[in-house]
Design an enzyme around this catalytic site. Structure first.
Site, short mmCIF file in Angstrom:
data_model
loop_
_atom_site.label_atom_id
_atom_site.label_comp_id
_atom_site.label_asym_id
_atom_site.label_seq_id
_atom_site.Cartn_x
_atom_site.Cartn_y
_atom_site.Cartn_z
N HIS A 363 -1.40 7.71 -1.25
CA HIS A 363 -0.04 7.97 -2.09
C HIS A 363 0.82 9.82 -1.06
O HIS A 363 0.89 10.17 -1.68
CB HIS A 363 -0.53 8.97 -3.90
CG HIS A 363 -1.03 7.09 -4.24
ND1 HIS A 363 -0.73 6.20 -4.39
CD2 HIS A 363 -2.50 7.06 -4.30
CE1 HIS A 363 -1.79 5.12 -5.19
NE2 HIS A 363 -2.71 6.08 -5.07
N CYS A 364 0.68 9.16 -0.26
CA CYS A 364 1.42 10.60 0.87
C CYS A 364 0.14 12.01 0.38
O CYS A 364 1.27 12.94 0.37
CB CYS A 364 2.85 10.35 0.79
SG CYS A 364 4.22 9.02 1.67
#
Length: 406
Positions: A363-364
């Site tokens: 999710h970055c």
């Protein structure tokens, strides 16, 4: 106005489709939200009957397109309660907005020996630009650590500030944990130490009203595509006094006053000097339609519906064996989880077979993954068009996966 999820869903064409022979349950709006017909139609209508290059055009189409674009700037300023529309810069999205600040304000105000504070829960878009700035100028990056429950160790924050702290860059709402940070006290503390504050609002503006004047933040940035608008468009808010002092980041057309080969170039005034080149006018028109759409529904109505849905989801997920949830009980928008020791990609693939769209991966937010010592998580996000029935399908799907995989 009474919030009707059925009426809202009717505005989103994609929600009527099937995936793998089952009705789509789209639980990935935190990555990118679906678009209502009102947004799709507004952008299509502009391209069909109103398109022209904006600024400086003397013909009717150009003048009308320019007026429409600037009206969206005004609407966006009202949406976040900025003092003036001229405090808002159109950007491609949150990532570009943060990079603009890092490369314009940052290059002018951060020096060797200075420091910038971020948190351990940040999206890479609010980490990497500051790492790059610190590397360029010889500054230090300091980090507010996480608690196991997904909140920040704010008791450590006063110890991170000193006379060399130039900026605190922090997310409004975590894109993984759903944690809403107490911005008012954080911003007050930062200002007491003479630091500016940038807020990443990408995961906040669609869930409840945002008032940048009440927050007293110096910078606030968000993307249109998470707010039911088009991709490739976002808003950067900067306090007017700061914006007027900032040099342009990119050069080209539209951002100049004069250009001379012998005497150099002078800039036009802000915010237009930060909008080099032909803008994404169609995206801006679509963003305006999205702002109008959610404003008509009422963000307080949306917030009440989504919070009830979140409470229901968290209570129902308690019935899933071996499910690990990440983040605090009070959260906005997202539920990150892992099922037993099964990889998030496997769980997400099974859910897709059941017509349920969730996000899987880091999710970055790799530093956050490292804190929890996992390579990836599943993330279900709840938006204003999601239903209790879709939550039930998620729960049933996870129970089924647990039975299948053990």
């Amino acid at each position: 106005m009474t919030f009707s999820v059925d009426k809202v869903r009717a505005d989103f064409p994609v929600l009527s489709r099937e995936v793998n022979g089952l009705p789509l349950a789209y639980l990935d709006s935190a990555a990118s939200a679906q678009k209502p017909s009102q947004v799709i139609d507004a952008e299509a209508e502009f391209y069909r009957h109103g398109y022209a290059a904006v600024h400086r055009g003397i013909h009717t189409l150009s003048a009308q397109a320019t007026e429409k674009m600037e009206n969206v700037r005004k609407r966006a300023s009202l949406f976040i309660n900025a003092r003036s529309a001229e405090e808002l810069v159109f950007v491609r999205g949150t990532t570009e907005g943060i990079n603009l600040v890092a490369n314009s304000w940052g290059n002018s105000n951060v020096r060797a020996g200075d420091n910038i504070i971020i948190s351990q829960m940040e999206h890479h878009a609010n980490i990497v630009p500051w790492q790059m700035l610190c590397a360029r100028v010889g500054a230090e990056l300091r980090v507010i650590p996480l608690n196991p429950d997904g909140t920040l160790q704010l008791e450590t924050l006063p110890t991170l500030f000193d006379e060399k702290t130039r900026l605190l860059a922090i997310t409004h709402v975590s894109n993984v944990l759903g944690t809403e940070n107490p911005l008012a006290e954080i911003i007050t503390l930062a200002h007491q130490h003479g630091a500016k504050v940038l807020v990443d609002g990408a995961q906040a503006v669609m869930h409840h009203p945002v008032d940048v004047q009440a927050l007293d933040c110096d910078f606030y940035v968000f993307s249109g595509h998470k707010l039911y608008g088009p991709t490739g468009i976002g808003i950067l808010y900067v306090k007017e006094a700061l914006l007027q002092e900032m040099p342009p980041w990119e050069g080209g057309g539209s951002m100049i006053a004069t250009v001379s080969l012998s005497e150099g170039t002078t800039w036009t005034k802000a915010p237009w000097r930060f909008e080099a080149g032909t803008p994404n006018t169609g995206g801006i028109i679509g963003l305006g339609a999205a702002l109008e759409y959610v404003s008509a529904l009422g963000l307080n109505n949306i917030a009440e519906y989504e919070q009830n849905l979140m409470h229901y989801a968290l209570s129902q997920l308690e019935s899933v064996p071996d499910l690990t949830l990440y983040g605090p009980q009070n959260r906005l928008g997202v539920i990150a989880f892992n099922l037993g020791k099964h990889h998030a990609y496997d769980v997400g693939s099974f859910l897709d077979n059941y017509g349920i769209a969730v996000r899987t991966g880091h999710h970055c937010a790799m530093p956050l993954m490292a804190y929890y010592n996992v390579p990836a998580m599943c993330r279900a996000s709840l938006a204003m068009y999601n239903t209790h029935e879709e939550v039930d399908r998620l729960v049933t799907g996870l129970q089924r996966i647990h039975r299948l995989l053990g």
